[in-house]
Design a protein around this motif. Structure first.
Motif, PDB file in Angstrom:
ATOM      1  N   VAL B 104       0.846  -1.202   0.000  1.00 26.94           N
ATOM      2  CA  VAL B 104       0.000   0.000   0.000  1.00 26.94           C
ATOM      3  C   VAL B 104       0.878   1.247   0.000  1.00 26.94           C
ATOM      4  O   VAL B 104       0.656   2.190  -0.751  1.00 26.94           O
ATOM      5  N   ARG B 105       1.919   1.218   0.819  1.00 22.97           N
ATOM      6  CA  ARG B 105       2.793   2.387   0.948  1.00 22.97           C
ATOM      7  C   ARG B 105       3.590   2.640  -0.324  1.00 22.97           C
ATOM      8  O   ARG B 105       3.705   3.757  -0.788  1.00 22.97           O
ATOM      9  N   ASP B 106       4.146   1.568  -0.883  1.00 23.16           N
ATOM     10  CA  ASP B 106       5.042   1.742  -2.023  1.00 23.16           C
ATOM     11  C   ASP B 106       4.315   1.829  -3.357  1.00 23.16           C
ATOM     12  O   ASP B 106       4.626   2.673  -4.176  1.00 23.16           O
ATOM     13  N   GLU B 107       3.403   0.890  -3.584  1.00 25.41           N
ATOM     14  CA  GLU B 107       2.768   0.860  -4.901  1.00 25.41           C
ATOM     15  C   GLU B 107       1.386   1.473  -4.886  1.00 25.41           C
ATOM     16  O   GLU B 107       0.727   1.524  -5.913  1.00 25.41           O
ATOM     17  N   LYS B 108       0.965   1.929  -3.722  1.00 23.42           N
ATOM     18  CA  LYS B 108      -0.385   2.508  -3.555  1.00 23.42           C
ATOM     19  C   LYS B 108      -1.444   1.539  -4.095  1.00 23.42           C
ATOM     20  O   LYS B 108      -2.407   1.949  -4.696  1.00 23.42           O
ATOM     21  N   SER B 109      -1.191   0.253  -3.917  1.00 26.75           N
ATOM     22  CA  SER B 109      -2.068  -0.758  -4.505  1.00 26.75           C
ATOM     23  C   SER B 109      -3.452  -0.737  -3.849  1.00 26.75           C
ATOM     24  O   SER B 109      -3.581  -0.852  -2.633  1.00 26.75           O
ATOM     25  N   VAL B 110      -4.476  -0.610  -4.686  1.00 23.66           N
ATOM     26  CA  VAL B 110      -5.855  -0.586  -4.178  1.00 23.66           C
ATOM     27  C   VAL B 110      -6.257  -1.961  -3.695  1.00 23.66           C
ATOM     28  O   VAL B 110      -6.915  -2.129  -2.665  1.00 23.66           O
ATOM     29  N   LYS B 111      -5.793  -2.974  -4.457  1.00 18.58           N
ATOM     30  CA  LYS B 111      -6.088  -4.366  -4.079  1.00 18.58           C
ATOM     31  C   LYS B 111      -5.530  -4.649  -2.686  1.00 18.58           C
ATOM     32  O   LYS B 111      -6.166  -5.267  -1.852  1.00 18.58           O
ATOM     33  N   ALA B 112      -4.302  -4.146  -2.452  1.00 17.24           N
ATOM     34  CA  ALA B 112      -3.650  -4.398  -1.167  1.00 17.24           C
ATOM     35  C   ALA B 112      -4.418  -3.720  -0.038  1.00 17.24           C
ATOM     36  O   ALA B 112      -4.589  -4.291   1.037  1.00 17.24           O
ATOM     37  N   ARG B 113      -4.870  -2.506  -0.315  1.00 16.61           N
ATOM     38  CA  ARG B 113      -5.619  -1.775   0.720  1.00 16.61           C
ATOM     39  C   ARG B 113      -6.884  -2.540   1.106  1.00 16.61           C
ATOM     40  O   ARG B 113      -7.230  -2.629   2.281  1.00 16.61           O
ATOM     41  N   ALA B 114      -7.544  -3.076   0.097  1.00 18.06           N
ATOM     42  CA  ALA B 114      -8.770  -3.843   0.355  1.00 18.06           C
ATOM     43  C   ALA B 114      -8.457  -5.093   1.159  1.00 18.06           C
ATOM     44  O   ALA B 114      -9.138  -5.415   2.141  1.00 18.06           O
ATOM     45  N   ALA B 115      -7.396  -5.803   0.753  1.00 19.64           N
ATOM     46  CA  ALA B 115      -7.028  -7.039   1.449  1.00 19.64           C
ATOM     47  C   ALA B 115      -6.667  -6.742   2.907  1.00 19.64           C
ATOM     48  O   ALA B 115      -6.981  -7.529   3.808  1.00 19.64           O
ATOM     49  N   LEU B 116      -6.040  -5.590   3.127  1.00 21.75           N
ATOM     50  CA  LEU B 116      -5.657  -5.199   4.487  1.00 21.75           C
ATOM     51  C   LEU B 116      -6.868  -5.105   5.407  1.00 21.75           C
ATOM     52  O   LEU B 116      -6.834  -5.533   6.551  1.00 21.75           O
ATOM     53  N   LEU B 117      -7.939  -4.509   4.851  1.00 23.13           N
ATOM     54  CA  LEU B 117      -9.159  -4.370   5.650  1.00 23.13           C
ATOM     55  C   LEU B 117      -9.618  -5.721   6.163  1.00 23.13           C
ATOM     56  O   LEU B 117     -10.009  -5.878   7.311  1.00 23.13           O
ATOM     57  N   PHE B 118      -9.511  -6.730   5.248  1.00 21.29           N
ATOM     58  CA  PHE B 118      -9.938  -8.063   5.635  1.00 21.29           C
ATOM     59  C   PHE B 118      -9.063  -8.652   6.719  1.00 21.29           C
ATOM     60  O   PHE B 118      -9.511  -9.445   7.529  1.00 21.29           O
ATOM     61  N   LEU B 119      -7.773  -8.303   6.677  1.00 21.85           N
ATOM     62  CA  LEU B 119      -6.844  -8.959   7.594  1.00 21.85           C
ATOM     63  C   LEU B 119      -6.673  -8.251   8.931  1.00 21.85           C
ATOM     64  O   LEU B 119      -6.025  -8.770   9.827  1.00 21.85           O
ATOM     65  N   ASN B 120      -7.216  -7.058   9.033  1.00 20.62           N
ATOM     66  CA  ASN B 120      -7.021  -6.262  10.256  1.00 20.62           C
ATOM     67  C   ASN B 120      -7.307  -7.011  11.541  1.00 20.62           C
ATOM     68  O   ASN B 120      -6.490  -7.051  12.457  1.00 20.62           O
ATOM     69  N   GLY B 121      -8.515  -7.584  11.583  1.00 24.22           N
ATOM     70  CA  GLY B 121      -8.934  -8.293  12.791  1.00 24.22           C
ATOM     71  C   GLY B 121      -8.028  -9.473  13.094  1.00 24.22           C
ATOM     72  O   GLY B 121      -7.608  -9.696  14.236  1.00 24.22           O
ATOM     73  N   ALA B 122      -7.711 -10.229  12.047  1.00 20.64           N
ATOM     74  CA  ALA B 122      -6.864 -11.408  12.221  1.00 20.64           C
ATOM     75  C   ALA B 122      -5.485 -11.014  12.740  1.00 20.64           C
ATOM     76  O   ALA B 122      -4.920 -11.658  13.619  1.00 20.64           O
TER      77      ALA B 122
END
Lengths: 213, 283
Positions: B104-122
């Motif tokens: 997210v930081r380097d490539e500003k990847s939108v896919k990565a940002r979305a995946a992060l939301l899913f993994l937050n709780g875990a």
């Protein structure tokens, strides 16, 4: 130390597997978790661990491995006690100092000291010391390059050749073992085969005819 | 991880393969029930290898169950869960989470940002269970990103940066008798994974202008040989450490992965390239 084979209860000809099996059986018995507060068990466990290390370390890279915590540091180059990293006349004092650091496994300091030598004065011994220090830091690519350089600058020196051999040992052992897994395809042999085929077909098709494919 | 640390199909007996698969199912089950269903995004065979390795070393007991799961609802299949399963599940989540953060930081990847939301709780859960290890993963990946951002040319530094993360993960108990060997195993294996990822993605990275550690090496005539050399050195270190460990359980499976399975992707890539080159040279 007591005879490690006796400690583990195996014959000196025991295979690795037998040694490992014996270790596991004894460890189950004397492990501190199974004997909380038992001083005797704790002492026995220490002896068993030391015996295991003494036997198995000998069987890996000719005593270079130091995983057991008895040599400390991880990686095969944890302890350069063997190998004559001694001083030769004409040794640059920086190289001398670096070799000293290396004997005490202070590899980062050794590398620092070696930086002081200008490029024009980097001789075979400098590359040898640098290779040793880099190996200690797990900088395997640089270590190998530098060991090769030392050997090419002074092919008669047995220490340099010895170091290069030891650096190549894990790869050689691994490749031998890998070869026994025959499912793997060797890309080099395919390449050679394809190149040969394409060469032959080019020679055959000189006349400009389009054969078959 | 990147799908390189696996068994080659047909490399072990059916019984062994079933056991390997059962550990994988156990991992999936643990991710779903222990960390939430979205955490199984991070499922991989790579971390299954680590589970079986630690289980073989510490033999802390296995729980076996027959389960049904969402992707395979019709049949019951075996799942094995051991002490290492929960730990490795947490480590895998942490690794995936921090990797996504960096993407997210380097490539500003939108896919990565979305995946992060899913993994937050875990990830929150994983971090509460293993705070020190998660911190080490965070630091390690941060360091690696920094090196890549600075266009670091020191291939050892790059390799070891990722390798050290694996070393930390694999040395379950940081200070027992086998910690140095496990660290060395992790360093070699992690380094290999880093190289394989760089090797596989080279063309794509060139096209997209992304950093690739093999850029300098690629300019050499002996690029393929050099890459093979380095990866063999890394697996050589890994294997040497592996053979130091007093393993008995599942040793055939583990050896098959280390000596053979890890090269499967590499062989596929090489064969495809040779075929392409041969096709071109015949035209």
């Amino acid at each position: 130390m007591n005879d490690p084979y006796k400690v583990l209860g195996v014959s000196p000809n025991a295979s690795d597997d037998e040694v490992k099996r014996a270790y596991r059986q004894l460890a189950k018995k004397y492990h501190p978790d199974a004997n909380p507060g038992d001083r005797h068990a704790e002492q026995r466990m220490k002896e068993i661990n030391a015996a295991y290390d003494a036997i198995i370390n000998k069987k890996t890279t000719a005593g270079q491995s130091a995983y057991g915590g008895y040599g400390g540091g991880y990686g095969s180059y944890g302890g350069y006690r063997s190998g004559r990293a001694g001083y030769e006349s004409g040794d640059n004092s920086y190289v001398e100092a670096a070799l000293n650091y290396i004997a005490y496994r202070r590899y980062a300091e050794a590398l620092n000291v070696l930086q002081n030598v200008p490029t024009s004065e980097k001789n075979a011994r400098w590359y040898y010391a640098s290779a040793l220090a880099n190996a200690g830091m797990n900088n395997r690519v640089t270590a190998k390059q530098q060991a090769e350089r030392a050997v090419s600058m002074d092919p008669t020196n047995p220490d340099y050749r010895d170091l290069l051999d030891r650096l190549n040992n894990p790869s050689a052992t691994y490749s031998r073992q890998r070869g026994t897994y025959s499912t793997s395809v060797n890309p080099t042999s395919i390449c050679f085969g394809l190149c040969l085929c394409s060469l032959i077909s080019r020679l055959c098709c000189r006349g400009g005819c389009y054969r078959g494919w | 991880m990147f799908g390189y640390v696996t068994l080659r199909p047909g490399a072990v007996s059916e019984e062994d393969f079933k056991r390997y698969r059962a550990f994988y199912c156990g991992l999936c089950n643990t991710l779903n029930t222990g960390f939430g269903i979205t955490s199984s995004l991070t499922l991989s065979y790579d971390i299954t290898f680590v589970i079986m390795l630690l289980n073989s070393l510490y033999e802390g007991g296995e729980g076996k169950a027959q389960i049904r799961c969402l992707p395979h609802p019709l049949h019951l299949h075996s799942a094995i869960i051991c002490e290492a399963t929960k730990y490795c599940a947490a480590m895998n989540i942490a690794l995936s989470y921090h990797k996504l953060l960096d993407d997210v930081r380097d490539e500003k990847s939108v896919k990565a940002r979305a995946a992060l939301l899913f993994l937050n709780g875990a990830y929150k859960k994983a971090r509460s269970m293993y705070p020190k290890k998660c911190e080490a993963i965070e630091r390690g990946l941060s360091r690696l990103c920094e090196l890549e951002r600075e266009n670091c040319k020191d291939i050892d530094a790059l390799i070891n940066s990722f390798g050290n993360i694996m070393a930390d993960i694999i040395s379950y108990h940081d200070d027992d008798m086998f910690a140095p060997a496990l660290k060395s195993l992790g360093l070699g294996l992690g380094g290999f994974v880093y190289m394989m990822d760089a090797y596989e993605d080279f063309d794509k990275d060139q096209r997209e202008g992304c950093f690739n550690p093999l850029t300098e090496l690629h300019q050499r005539n002996d690029y393929e040989d050099k890459v093979n050399d380095i990866m063999t050195m890394l697996m050589g270190e890994c294997a040497e450490a592996f053979e130091y460990l007093p393993l008995q359980l599942d040793v055939g499976i583990l050896r098959s992965v280390i000596y053979d399975g890890v090269w499967e992707k590499y062989d596929i890539i090489r064969t495809r390239e040779k075929r392409n080159r041969q096709t071109f040279s015949m035209l």
